[in-house]
Design a protein around this motif. Structure first.
Motif, mmCIF file in Angstrom:
data_model
loop_
_atom_site.group_PDB
_atom_site.id
_atom_site.type_symbol
_atom_site.label_atom_id
_atom_site.label_comp_id
_atom_site.label_asym_id
_atom_site.label_seq_id
_atom_site.Cartn_x
_atom_site.Cartn_y
_atom_site.Cartn_z
ATOM 1 N N LEU A 48 9.751 -1.719 -4.475
ATOM 2 C CA LEU A 48 10.547 -2.730 -3.785
ATOM 3 C C LEU A 48 10.752 -3.909 -4.732
ATOM 4 O O LEU A 48 9.850 -4.267 -5.491
ATOM 5 C CB LEU A 48 9.846 -3.200 -2.518
ATOM 6 N N ASP A 49 11.940 -4.494 -4.694
ATOM 7 C CA ASP A 49 12.241 -5.663 -5.518
ATOM 8 C C ASP A 49 11.789 -6.904 -4.767
ATOM 9 O O ASP A 49 12.344 -7.229 -3.714
ATOM 10 C CB ASP A 49 13.741 -5.736 -5.802
ATOM 11 N N PRO A 50 10.775 -7.620 -5.278
ATOM 12 C CA PRO A 50 10.268 -8.789 -4.555
ATOM 13 C C PRO A 50 11.265 -9.945 -4.496
ATOM 14 O O PRO A 50 11.124 -10.842 -3.678
ATOM 15 C CB PRO A 50 9.020 -9.188 -5.348
ATOM 16 N N ARG A 51 12.305 -9.894 -5.324
ATOM 17 C CA ARG A 51 13.291 -10.977 -5.364
ATOM 18 C C ARG A 51 14.493 -10.737 -4.459
ATOM 19 O O ARG A 51 15.252 -11.651 -4.182
ATOM 20 C CB ARG A 51 13.785 -11.186 -6.799
ATOM 21 N N VAL A 52 14.664 -9.476 -4.016
ATOM 22 C CA VAL A 52 15.845 -9.122 -3.227
ATOM 23 C C VAL A 52 15.400 -8.392 -1.964
ATOM 24 O O VAL A 52 14.794 -7.315 -2.056
ATOM 25 C CB VAL A 52 16.805 -8.218 -4.039
ATOM 26 N N GLU A 53 15.669 -8.956 -0.793
ATOM 27 C CA GLU A 53 15.314 -8.316 0.480
ATOM 28 C C GLU A 53 15.980 -6.947 0.559
ATOM 29 O O GLU A 53 17.194 -6.828 0.448
ATOM 30 C CB GLU A 53 15.759 -9.189 1.653
ATOM 31 N N GLY A 54 15.178 -5.901 0.708
ATOM 32 C CA GLY A 54 15.698 -4.544 0.816
ATOM 33 C C GLY A 54 16.102 -3.932 -0.512
ATOM 34 O O GLY A 54 16.645 -2.837 -0.549
#
Length: 105
Positions: A48-54
């Motif tokens: 999961l990208d912690p900077r981008v939701e979803g």
């Protein structure tokens, strides 16, 4: 309850869906510096990208190679949020395009 069919099922996607989720995709927003290190057969972590939701990235070490998108991304996000791990094997590298097979790790 011992023997219960619901045992081990996490909220969201059912266990059998996450354990069999596999698809081929071209990475979006490929990162040239990371792509230069890749070759066919390399296996990247899917996170999961912690900077981008979803958002979901295929990652080499701790460097994002590119974003995983497509029709099955929402199922992948649910599975990742529920603790399942996935990997992405590099199938093809053509110019700046990277095709990977996403599968349970």
């Amino acid at each position: 309850m011992a023997g219960s069919k619901g045992r081990g099922v996490r909220s969201g996607a059912p266990v059998d869906t996450c354990s069999t989720l596999a698809f081929r995709v071209v990475l979006n927003s490929p990162q040239a510096a990371v792509l230069a290190k890749l070759k066919r057969g390399d296996v990247l972590a899917v996170q999961l990208d912690p900077r981008v939701e979803g958002g979901v990235n295929a990652v080499l070490g701790n460097e994002p190679a590119g974003a995983v998108t497509g029709a099955r991304k929402n199922s992948l996000v649910t599975c990742l949020r529920n603790g399942y791990t996935f990997e992405a094997e590099v199938i093809d590298l053509t110019g700046g395009m990277v095709q990977v097979d996403v599968r349970p790790a």
